[in-house]
Write a protein that holds these residues in place. Structure first.
Motif, PDB file in Angstrom:
ATOM      1  N   ARG A  24       0.815  -1.218   0.000  1.00 36.84           N
ATOM      2  CA  ARG A  24       0.000   0.000   0.000  1.00 36.84           C
ATOM      3  C   ARG A  24       0.852   1.274   0.000  1.00 36.84           C
ATOM      4  NH1 ARG A  24      -5.271  -0.657   0.783  1.00 36.84           N
ATOM      5  NH2 ARG A  24      -5.533   1.439   1.673  1.00 36.84           N
ATOM      6  N   SER A  71     -14.750  -0.881  -9.904  1.00 36.37           N
ATOM      7  CA  SER A  71     -14.423  -2.220  -9.416  1.00 36.37           C
ATOM      8  C   SER A  71     -14.327  -3.179 -10.608  1.00 36.37           C
ATOM      9  CB  SER A  71     -15.461  -2.707  -8.403  1.00 36.37           C
ATOM     10  OG  SER A  71     -16.729  -2.848  -9.011  1.00 36.37           O
ATOM     11  N   SER A 133      -6.257  -3.050  -2.549  1.00 39.10           N
ATOM     12  CA  SER A 133      -7.676  -2.864  -2.869  1.00 39.10           C
ATOM     13  C   SER A 133      -8.427  -2.169  -1.740  1.00 39.10           C
ATOM     14  CB  SER A 133      -8.342  -4.223  -3.134  1.00 39.10           C
ATOM     15  OG  SER A 133      -7.731  -4.875  -4.215  1.00 39.10           O
ATOM     16  N   GLU A 134      -9.436  -1.410  -2.126  1.00 37.83           N
ATOM     17  CA  GLU A 134     -10.361  -0.844  -1.147  1.00 37.83           C
ATOM     18  C   GLU A 134     -11.155  -1.979  -0.502  1.00 37.83           C
ATOM     19  OE1 GLU A 134     -14.395   1.845  -1.264  1.00 37.83           O
ATOM     20  OE2 GLU A 134     -12.718   2.498  -2.532  1.00 37.83           O
ATOM     21  N   TYR A 135     -11.595  -2.910  -1.339  1.00 41.17           N
ATOM     22  CA  TYR A 135     -12.214  -4.136  -0.843  1.00 41.17           C
ATOM     23  C   TYR A 135     -11.991  -5.243  -1.864  1.00 41.17           C
ATOM     24  CZ  TYR A 135     -16.082  -3.296  -4.118  1.00 41.17           C
ATOM     25  OH  TYR A 135     -16.830  -3.079  -5.256  1.00 41.17           O
ATOM     26  N   GLU A 152     -10.876  -5.787   3.393  1.00 43.11           N
ATOM     27  CA  GLU A 152     -11.016  -4.338   3.284  1.00 43.11           C
ATOM     28  C   GLU A 152      -9.673  -3.696   3.604  1.00 43.11           C
ATOM     29  OE1 GLU A 152     -14.139  -2.950   5.818  1.00 43.11           O
ATOM     30  OE2 GLU A 152     -15.735  -3.980   4.696  1.00 43.11           O
ATOM     31  N   HIS A 153      -9.179  -2.894   2.642  1.00 44.25           N
ATOM     32  CA  HIS A 153      -7.906  -2.175   2.813  1.00 44.25           C
ATOM     33  C   HIS A 153      -6.783  -3.116   3.250  1.00 44.25           C
ATOM     34  CE1 HIS A 153     -10.060   1.585   2.269  1.00 44.25           C
ATOM     35  NE2 HIS A 153     -10.901   1.219   3.222  1.00 44.25           N
ATOM     36  N   LYS A 177     -12.071  -3.621  -5.787  1.00 41.56           N
ATOM     37  CA  LYS A 177     -11.967  -2.239  -6.242  1.00 41.56           C
ATOM     38  C   LYS A 177     -10.583  -1.713  -5.879  1.00 41.56           C
ATOM     39  CE  LYS A 177     -14.132   2.337  -5.995  1.00 41.56           C
ATOM     40  NZ  LYS A 177     -15.217   3.147  -5.379  1.00 41.56           N
ATOM     41  N   ASP A 179      -7.739   0.620  -4.745  1.00 42.77           N
ATOM     42  CA  ASP A 179      -7.874   1.667  -3.731  1.00 42.77           C
ATOM     43  C   ASP A 179      -7.250   2.969  -4.220  1.00 42.77           C
ATOM     44  OD1 ASP A 179      -8.128   3.150  -1.424  1.00 42.77           O
ATOM     45  OD2 ASP A 179      -7.574   1.486  -0.099  1.00 42.77           O
ATOM     46  N   GLN A 181      -6.496   5.340  -2.479  1.00 40.86           N
ATOM     47  CA  GLN A 181      -5.467   5.739  -1.517  1.00 40.86           C
ATOM     48  C   GLN A 181      -4.107   5.135  -1.851  1.00 40.86           C
ATOM     49  OE1 GLN A 181      -6.805   4.704   2.421  1.00 40.86           O
ATOM     50  NE2 GLN A 181      -8.723   5.864   2.238  1.00 40.86           N
TER      51      GLN A 181
END
Length: 661
Positions: A24, A71, A133-135, A152-153, A177, A179, A181
């Motif tokens: 990340r 996504s 991924s965001e999720y 998640e994250h 999806k 991320d 961020q």
């Protein structure tokens, strides 16, 4: 407590990234970029796992869905990822696969249960994509059970869920999806999916890829399938332009990159043909497109040049003292697609755009040389066509290079251009930000402009008559034209040749431009308009950047001169003339058609055409470059029938401007 300075660097300054932060916070290390390209590669990592399954014979279809919320979903019909407890590792497989970098099922290449030829090698892709991924939602069907996971994250939510499967087919469906961020851009365009799925269909014979793209109207579906793989693709590229039949060759070899390294297996496939209209060389390894080539590309260059050169020598095709062909000569008429697979692969990096295996290079070079030699012997007519086309390419390249060098010698250098270009009149200032070049019509206009200009910043070059039509003439003829070469010399920026066949002639450098404005100045009559158009055409073809960057102007000459006792008025159109005359009601005036540039007095030339405060300049802008190109081609190109049709339809609109009596 002692407060540390921000410049302190001691034993407590060293730290390491752990867990999901390894990806990340540094996505570029794994995906090659933290931008859109890296995000796209994360998608390919998931897709590659499904492809590996299908290539092993598990599943005949892969479905990829692009959702509007950015996504992505990849569904395959393979065996399903093993996610239950792993006795050897004393951990759940889902933890290893989704949460542990460098964990996967592709390390033991000697195992009967392992993948023989794998696109994914390093055990990074699935875990890295999950981390970034965001999720991520996972649904796996195998052994009659349905396994579900959610992240998640980069963190698991709720552990592993098991239930009875309602599906008869095994397989894996992953929706996630990327991320925002982690990546700076996650809006992957639909064309990326189309491109990558088409490429995968090409190198995975008979594997169906279904692309579902969600729009406001629902899901649009496209399918990609090549039953005969690269052979069908070569036929598609060449179409009816092929000079020769499509050849497909394949083999398997075993070898090693170094004597102390273990042996590995390589499977090689090549499809090729030759064409004088299209060219394409693409290299794939373990179904990954090698955008930067590497070993297969080097092998193709070595083998094709070596065998075609040998054929030319053996059959006396070279002229006396003629130089050897190069790969660019072969490549200009070659359509070649290679697809190789190996049980061990050395990629340049994780993005898999180039491979470095020494044995693959050696095996493919030897294989291609052997196949080409047999092909030339068994197909003498096709070999002759290939040899002839390669020599045409070579001699055209050499001619273009000779022209380019001569052109560079002619148009460049630090000599005083005033001494090299006949009748060119330079200005005194060396400040490019104020220097203006007037390209004027004829020697008589030269005299008037020379006397009427501001010699500090305005220079003049005359055009003697109508110059060559640069849309119809070839480059050799263009650069032998004295008027054109003089203008190019004076401009100083060289030429940009936007043509594959003559790209070696290009020597454009905008920094070399000696002028802030290039002003085309011709009479306001039919001949003047035609000369102006020919000059614009020359600039449009040889240095279009000057137009795109706003350096080219047209000096608008007045059509009428209206004199009263107090003042002289100039009208640049019929409507302006009418307006001025209406304002002069009751006053005595004289009206006359404005003289040509060469007939004007110097002070009149300054006032109407050269004085920055009173002149009218029209900036030539590429507001509709395509329309401009089409009109130039229509009016000045080879489309005679199109020109006739246009004149028949619109000619009446211009009849008043025609110089007929």
């Amino acid at each position: 407590m002692v407060k540390k300075s921000k410049n302190t660097y001691d034993n407590d300054s060293i730290s390491s990234l752990k867990g999901a932060d390894r990806v990340r916070k540094r996505p570029g290390v794994i995906f090659g970029s933290d931008g859109l390209e890296g995000c796209e590669h994360s998608v390919f990592e998931i897709l590659s796992n499904s492809i590996d399954e299908a290539r092993e014979g598990f599943g005949h279809k892969i479905v990829i869905t692009r959702y509007q919320d950015h996504s992505v979903e990849v569904e395959d019909f393979g065996r399903g990822i093993p996610v239950d407890y792993n006795n050897n590792e004393q951990r759940y497989n889902w933890e290893l696969v989704f949460c542990e970098l460098y964990a996967g099922g592709k390390y033991n290449t000697n195992s009967a249960e392992s993948y023989e030829f794998s696109l994914g090698l390093n055990g990074l892709g699935l875990c890295a994509t999950q981390y970034s991924s965001e999720y991520m939602q996972v649904e796996i069907h195998r052994d009659g059970l349905c396994y579900e996971l959610e992240f998640e994250h980069g963190e698991n939510v709720g552990g592993l869920k098991k239930s009875e499967s309602s599906r008869k087919q095994s397989g894996t469906r992953i929706r996630w999806k990327p991320d925002i961020q982690v990546f700076t851009d996650i809006d992957i365009p639909a064309d990326y999916y189309r491109d990558i799925l088409k490429r995968q269909a090409i190198v995975n014979n008979g594997l169906l890829f279904v692309f579902r793209n969600q729009t406001d109207k629902g899901f649009e579906t496209e399918e990609f399938l090549y039953e005969n793989g690269i052979e069908d693709y070569v036929k598609e590229i060449a179409g009816d332009t092929a000079l020769t039949s499509v050849q497909y060759w394949s083999t398997e070899r075993v070898g090693r990159d170094r004597p102390d390294k273990p042996e590995y297996k390589v499977k090689l496939s090549v499809a090729l043909t030759f064409s004088n209209r299209v060219k394409c060389t693409e290299y794939y390894h373990n179904s990954s497109w090698l955008e930067h080539g590497g070993s297969p590309e080097r092998a193709a260059k070595q083998a094709t040049v070596s065998q075609i050169d040998a054929y030319l020598k053996q059959n006396g095709k070279y002229l006396k003292n003629e130089s050897k062909i190069s790969f660019s000569d072969v490549e200009d008429c070659l359509v070649l697609i290679s697809s190789s697979f190996s049980t061990q692969t050395s990629y340049e990096n994780q993005t898999k755009k180039s491979i470095t295996n020494k044995f693959i290079y050696e095996a493919m070079t030897d294989f291609l040389k052997h196949q080409l030699e047999i092909y030339f012997i068994e197909n003498p007519m096709e070999a002759g066509k290939i040899a002839e086309q390669v020599l045409i390419n070579k001699r055209s390249r050499e001619k273009a290079e000779k022209t380019r060098l001569n052109l560079k010698k002619t148009l460049s250098g630090n000599m005083d251009i005033a001494n090299r270009v006949q009748k060119f009149v330079d200005c005194r200032s060396k400040d490019i930000s104020i220097r203006e070049l007037y390209i004027v019509e004829g020697d008589s206009a030269l005299g008037a402009c020379k006397l009427g200009r501001d010699a500090n910043f305005q220079a003049i070059i005359p055009v003697r008559g109508k110059i060559l039509n640069c849309l119809k003439a070839d480059y050799d003829k263009i650069f032998k034209n004295d008027i054109i070469s003089d203008i190019v010399k004076v401009l100083g920026c060289g030429v940009e040749v936007k043509s594959k066949a003559n790209k070696d002639l290009s020597m454009f450098d905008l920094n070399g431009l000696r002028w802030n404005k290039v002003v085309i100045c011709t009479d306001a009559d039919v001949d003047g308009f035609q000369i102006r158009t020919l000059i614009l055409t020359m600039i449009y073809r040889l240095m279009p950047t000057l137009i795109e960057e706003g350096y080219v102007y047209i000096a608008q000459s007045p059509l009428f001169e209206i004199n009263t006792k107090q003042k002289t008025y100039f009208a640049y159109s019929e409507s302006e003339k009418t307006k001025i005359l209406s304002e002069l009601k009751g006053q005595k005036f004289t009206l006359q058609r404005s003289k040509g540039l060469g007939e004007n007095e110097p002070d009149m030339m300054w006032l109407t055409t050269m004085c920055p405060d009173t002149r009218r300049l029209i900036k030539v802008t590429p507001t509709d470059a395509q329309a401009t190109s089409e009109m130039f081609d229509l009016m000045l190109g080879d489309n005679l029938q199109g020109r006739k049709d246009y004149i028949a339809e619109f000619g009446a609109d211009y009849i008043d401007q025609a110089d007929v009596s």
